[in-house]
Scaffold this active site. Structure first.
Site, short mmCIF file in Angstrom:
data_model
loop_
_atom_site.label_atom_id
_atom_site.label_comp_id
_atom_site.label_asym_id
_atom_site.label_seq_id
_atom_site.Cartn_x
_atom_site.Cartn_y
_atom_site.Cartn_z
N SER A 1 0.83 -1.21 0.00
CA SER A 1 0.00 0.00 0.00
C SER A 1 0.86 1.25 0.00
CB SER A 1 -0.89 0.00 1.25
OG SER A 1 -1.52 1.25 1.43
N TYR B 1 -2.18 -0.07 10.12
CA TYR B 1 -2.35 -0.66 8.79
C TYR B 1 -1.09 -0.50 7.96
CZ TYR B 1 -3.87 -1.14 3.93
OH TYR B 1 -3.97 -1.51 2.61
#
Length: 340
Positions: A149, A174
């Site tokens: 990501s 995350y």
């Protein structure tokens, strides 16, 4: 070729599965239909990825998933309702099938929820991923593509974001789990000679986009005439990447691995075009023919101010070339959204 796709009923995964099947490949889809959002959306995604009409008589989750699994089995597609945290459950799938490559997309997603549930993010994104790599090593699977990501870059002062940048200061659990996957992936590459590409996705959007993501959420609230939670002053910016371009980047990564050995790479997959929140809203308003009602709020912890991908490496190694600009991508998204 036979591919194991984790998260193959999600937004990106269902588009990838559809493309792989259209190219004549076989797919084993592992997805646990997590309650992060309505499981019925993933059922529709699954049916659409198989080019079936998304006509489904919903009743109760467990029976719906059982029916879906039974109705979608074919010679080149198998769906398993499976959590990647369950290594023994995964192993049974590995024992029943032979895979040429693994495309690992399954994860707990989202910056803000990860701040509330950090331990669960660690369990899924790190331990679940390691379960897959352990089994890849045990069963001799040497080609793996993993979803990372743009969140790993945090609030970097250097733009565009390059794979050479230091990303050791994430600002959300995350992001930290995604960076950990990249680092641990190198361990498995080094020790067990598993060829691996980690793709840093940049704000993917388009048909079937997750309902919690900004473009879809804004469209839904605007269509209903409801207020939109609008964080900050609108100058935050994202490198929005259309779904077809992301899937093309994944396919090119698979092809690269199949034609090369001793590979460990981290590669940005973005559009290399920065759009502010204000600009995104204006384009969405124009295509929906609606004026947004804004509920202005302060920036949230863990949010980054800008993402911007340097895609020179993707162009060089993969011949990656994004083809859909933001204005056209939103038009396609809105056509899908209004046709639902």
């Amino acid at each position: 070729m036979t591919y194991l796709v984790t998260g193959g009923s999600g937004f990106i995964g269902s588009h990838l599965v559809e493309k792989l099947l259209s190219h004549g490949h076989s797919v084993i889809n592992i997805d646990n239909f997590d309650d992060f959002y309505d499981y019925r959306i993933k059922i529709i995604n699954t049916l659409e990825s198989l080019q079936q009409k998304p006509e489904f008589s919903f009743s109760e989750k467990s029976s719906d998933l059982k029916k879906l699994s039974e109705e979608t089995q074919s010679t080149n597609y198998t769906l398993y309702i499976q959590d990647i945290r369950d290594k023994e459950g995964l192993k049974q799938i590995f024992e029943q099938h032979t895979f040429d490559s693994i495309i690992h997309l399954a994860a707990l997603a989202g910056v803000r929820p990860s701040i509330e549930r950090p331990l669960e993010y660690e369990e899924v994104n790190i331990r679940g991923t390691m379960n897959l790599w352990e089994l890849a090593n045990e069963f001799g699977i040497k080609k793996v593509v993993c979803a990372s990501s743009s969140s790993v870059y945090g609030n970097s002062d250097y733009v565009p974001f390059s794979e050479k940048d230091n990303v050791d200061k994430p600002i959300s659990p995350y992001a930290a789990t995604k960076r950990s996957m990249e680092v641990l992936g190198h361990v498995y590459h080094h020790l067990y000679k598993i060829d691996m590409i980690h793709l840093r996705f940049f704000t993917v959007y388009g048909p079937r986009q997750r309902p919690d993501l900004a473009i879809h959420k804004f469209a839904r609230l605007m269509a209903a005439g409801e207020e939109i939670p609008f964080y900050g002053d609108g100058t935050t910016a994202r490198d929005y990447t259309f779904i077809d371009d992301t899937v093309e980047g994944i396919l090119k990564s698979i092809e690269y691995l199949e034609n090369h050995d001793r590979v460990y790479e981290i590669i940005n997959l973005g559009e290399s075009e920065v759009i502010t929140l204000n600009e995104m809203l204006a384009v969405l308003e124009k295509n929906l023919g609606k004026t947004a009602k804004l509920k202005k709020m302060a920036m949230q912890p863990g949010d980054v101010t800008k993402t911007y991908a340097d895609i020179a490496k993707a162009k060089h190694l993969l011949a990656y070339q994004p083809a859909t600009n933001f204005q056209n991508g939103i038009k396609i998204f809105v056509e899908w959204f209004l046709g639902k």
